[in-house]
Design a protein around this motif. Structure first.
Motif, PDB file in Angstrom:
ATOM      1  N   ASN A 292       0.948   3.736   1.596  1.00 25.89           N
ATOM      2  CA  ASN A 292       1.249   4.472   2.970  1.00 25.89           C
ATOM      3  C   ASN A 292       2.164   3.584   3.931  1.00 25.89           C
ATOM      4  O   ASN A 292       2.575   4.075   4.831  1.00 25.89           O
TER       5      ASN A 292
ATOM      6  N   ASP B  27      -3.098   1.943  -4.317  1.00 29.70           N
ATOM      7  CA  ASP B  27      -3.709   2.870  -3.100  1.00 29.70           C
ATOM      8  C   ASP B  27      -4.702   2.292  -2.519  1.00 29.70           C
ATOM      9  O   ASP B  27      -4.832   1.026  -2.544  1.00 29.70           O
ATOM     10  N   ASP B  28      -5.471   2.800  -1.610  1.00 30.11           N
ATOM     11  CA  ASP B  28      -6.592   2.258  -0.820  1.00 30.11           C
ATOM     12  C   ASP B  28      -7.653   1.623  -1.602  1.00 30.11           C
ATOM     13  O   ASP B  28      -8.397   0.487  -1.207  1.00 30.11           O
ATOM     14  N   LYS B  29      -7.727   2.001  -2.758  1.00 27.34           N
ATOM     15  CA  LYS B  29      -8.718   1.117  -3.714  1.00 27.34           C
ATOM     16  C   LYS B  29      -8.259  -0.164  -4.511  1.00 27.34           C
ATOM     17  O   LYS B  29      -8.596  -0.699  -5.274  1.00 27.34           O
ATOM     18  N   HIS B  30      -6.782  -0.071  -4.021  1.00 26.62           N
ATOM     19  CA  HIS B  30      -6.171  -1.410  -4.849  1.00 26.62           C
ATOM     20  C   HIS B  30      -5.848  -1.261  -6.295  1.00 26.62           C
ATOM     21  O   HIS B  30      -5.896  -2.018  -7.021  1.00 26.62           O
TER      22      HIS B  30
ATOM     23  N   ASN C 260       1.020  -1.200  -0.115  1.00 26.31           N
ATOM     24  CA  ASN C 260       0.059   0.089   0.008  1.00 26.31           C
ATOM     25  C   ASN C 260       1.006   1.254  -0.096  1.00 26.31           C
ATOM     26  O   ASN C 260       2.032   1.187   0.601  1.00 26.31           O
TER      27      ASN C 260
END
Ligand code: ADP
Length: 212
Positions: free
Chosen positions: A94, A116-119, A92
């Motif tokens: 982050n 990102d957080d949405k893969h 990820n």
């Protein structure tokens, strides 16, 4: 798959006969060699599969005129990403640079893809990106990888049905070691694989080792 193969003496003889007499039926080739049609069948199948001969129903066999090198080039241009790709290693955006370094050791890879957080694909991290960050004065365990990664839209990628030869050219042109294999969705690129110089080396060996 078409390939260059070692031809037997008999197969060489068949090629000569077809070169001189083609189009010629299997029956007639067999006569010239004093063999039965059945004995010849495997040889004709091999020569046709390998691309040296072409067969047309009711007409007979033709010599294609292709050399071993041409046939090898043809086989290379048929190899696709999906048959040689590896499982991608993804982190990820982050996670810390420290954790990414741990990941490349644990997973034994040189390139990590960042999502990102949405893969969706957000970036790429190479060994040198991580080394460069380590030379700075930053605290690696709090520095997120999205600060140092190469990011979208500057990512070179490929799809599973792409030709391996085209990806190989991309790696050379862009001087990188790996590309993510992606699947385009409405909202971004999903990472489904990894294609590296090692995969291409394996394809090269597979091509050399296949016979018939
Ligand atoms: P290294 O940096 O360890 O020699 P590479 O040659 O693969 O490894 O990477 C060189 C640079 O290109 C790095 O900054 C890396 O982030 C970037 N890079 C690597 N792969 C890609 C890619 N698929 N698309 C865009 N940039 C990439």
């Amino acid at each position: 798959m078409v390939s260059t193969i070692e031809l037997s003496k008999r197969q060489d003889r068949i090629l000569e006969i077809v070169k001189e007499n083609g189009p010629i039926t299997g029956e007639h080739i067999a006569e010239k060699l004093n063999l039965t049609r059945a004995t010849l069948r495997p040889d004709l199948a091999i020569l046709t599969m390998a691309g040296y001969l072409d067969a047309r129903p009711r007409v007979g066999y033709f010599y294609t005129g292709k050399t071993g090198t041409q046939l090898l080039a043809e086989s290379m241009k048929k190899l696709t990403v999906k048959d040689f790709q590896s499982i991608p290693v993804v982190v990820n955006e982050n996670v810390s640079v420290y954790d990414a370094i741990v990941t490349i050791f644990l997973e034994d890879v040189g390139t990590v893809f960042v999502t990102d957080d949405k893969h969706h694909l957000a970036g790429v991290l190479s060994r040198k990106d991580l080394l460069r960050a380590s030379l700075g004065k930053q605290e690696l365990s709090t520095l997120p990888v999205n600060i140092i990664m190469t990011r979208m839209p500057n990512i070179t990628m490929c799809e599973k049905d792409d030709l391996l030869i085209d990806v190989a050219k991309k790696l050379i042109d862009t001087q990188i070691d790996a590309v993510p294999v992606v699947k385009k969705t409405d909202s971004g690129y999903e990472v489904i694989g990894r294609l590296t110089k090692t995969n291409i080396t394996k394809a090269f060996v597979a091509l050399a080792e296949q016979e018939g």
